[in-house]
Design a protein around this motif. Structure first.
Motif, mmCIF file in Angstrom:
data_model
loop_
_atom_site.group_PDB
_atom_site.id
_atom_site.type_symbol
_atom_site.label_atom_id
_atom_site.label_comp_id
_atom_site.label_asym_id
_atom_site.label_seq_id
_atom_site.Cartn_x
_atom_site.Cartn_y
_atom_site.Cartn_z
ATOM 1 N N ASP A 136 0.851 -1.182 0.000
ATOM 2 C CA ASP A 136 0.000 0.000 0.000
ATOM 3 C C ASP A 136 0.892 1.239 0.000
ATOM 4 N N LEU A 137 0.913 1.950 -1.115
ATOM 5 C CA LEU A 137 1.697 3.171 -1.236
ATOM 6 C C LEU A 137 0.771 4.380 -1.151
ATOM 7 N N PRO A 138 1.256 5.467 -0.583
ATOM 8 C CA PRO A 138 0.422 6.675 -0.575
ATOM 9 C C PRO A 138 0.124 7.118 -2.003
ATOM 10 N N GLU A 139 -1.080 7.630 -2.208
ATOM 11 C CA GLU A 139 -1.454 8.117 -3.532
ATOM 12 C C GLU A 139 -1.780 9.601 -3.438
ATOM 13 N N ILE A 140 -0.956 10.398 -4.105
ATOM 14 C CA ILE A 140 -1.231 11.830 -4.106
ATOM 15 C C ILE A 140 -2.489 12.092 -4.931
ATOM 16 N N GLN A 141 -3.183 13.153 -4.621
ATOM 17 C CA GLN A 141 -4.361 13.541 -5.388
ATOM 18 C C GLN A 141 -3.931 14.632 -6.359
ATOM 19 N N LYS A 149 12.225 3.912 -2.575
ATOM 20 C CA LYS A 149 12.790 4.197 -1.253
ATOM 21 C C LYS A 149 12.847 2.947 -0.380
ATOM 22 N N HIS A 150 11.951 1.990 -0.633
ATOM 23 C CA HIS A 150 11.805 0.830 0.250
ATOM 24 C C HIS A 150 12.213 -0.501 -0.374
ATOM 25 N N TYR A 151 12.291 -0.547 -1.695
ATOM 26 C CA TYR A 151 12.563 -1.800 -2.397
ATOM 27 C C TYR A 151 13.560 -1.548 -3.514
ATOM 28 N N GLU A 152 14.169 -2.633 -3.990
ATOM 29 C CA GLU A 152 15.090 -2.532 -5.118
ATOM 30 C C GLU A 152 14.498 -3.266 -6.310
ATOM 31 N N GLY A 153 14.925 -2.833 -7.490
ATOM 32 C CA GLY A 153 14.516 -3.543 -8.693
ATOM 33 C C GLY A 153 13.731 -2.693 -9.655
ATOM 34 N N LYS A 154 13.007 -3.401 -10.503
ATOM 35 C CA LYS A 154 12.177 -2.776 -11.538
ATOM 36 C C LYS A 154 10.730 -2.818 -11.069
ATOM 37 N N PHE A 155 10.018 -1.703 -11.295
ATOM 38 C CA PHE A 155 8.643 -1.595 -10.818
ATOM 39 C C PHE A 155 7.705 -1.112 -11.913
ATOM 40 N N ILE A 156 6.448 -1.499 -11.749
ATOM 41 C CA ILE A 156 5.372 -0.988 -12.594
ATOM 42 C C ILE A 156 4.249 -0.521 -11.672
#
Length: 177
Positions: free
Chosen positions: A29-34, A51-58
């Protein structure tokens, strides 16, 4: 090459994994800006994940843009649905006598060096009185121009073949090749 798709939605993940098999689901659960610009919403989530994980993200955002509201609600669709629902969205289009709309998916991809790229899928359609089974948000009121059906009138397989998510993930898949 493992790519982490940040989503809590198992159906979105399955749909995306059919296109890009090396995806793994990361249910955090990541914060979602409006923000009205979905690119900024996605970028903020990707930066937070880095900031919290390493690697490739989508990270993915699927939004509905009404012509009569100059593109609103866009990424704020969740809040419009919670407050006025599909009937309220239809009523707005009816009051303005402008039913044009776009369904848009934007996929943000971040590589291991934190470079961010965006891939979009856009479908043109119109807002209609709710038709079909309401299994996902605004699917009963968005009718695709090229097919003449709402997403709620289609089978999952039929929808996944033509969806804006499919177009965006196909573009990402081509980029990854």
């Amino acid at each position: 090459m493992k790519i982490q798709f940040i989503t809590g939605n198992a159906n979105k993940f399955k749909e995306a994994q059919k296109i890009i098999p090396e995806l793994v689901q990361l249910d955090i659960d990541l914060p979602e800006i409006q923000e009205i610009d979905a690119h900024e919403v996605i970028k903020a989530k990707l930066i937070e994940a880095q900031k919290h994980y390493e690697g490739k993200f989508i990270v993915e955002d699927t939004s509905l843009y009404l012509d009569c509201l100059n593109g609103l609600p866009g990424p704020l669709i969740k809040w419009f649905e919670k407050t006025i629902g599909n009937e309220g969205l239809y009523d707005i289009a009816k009051k303005y006598d402008n039913y044009g709309a776009q369904a848009k998916t934007i996929v943000g991809y971040s590589d291991e060096d934190s470079n961010i790229k965006f891939f979009e899928g856009v479908l043109e359609g119109k807002i209609v009185t709710p038709i079909g089974k309401n299994d996902f948000g605004w699917s009963p009121i968005f009718q695709l121009n090229k097919i003449g059906k709402t997403f709620a009138q289609m089978s999952a397989e039929e929808k996944n073949e033509v969806s804006m998510r499919r177009v965006a993930f196909d573009a990402l898949h081509q980029y990854l090749k």
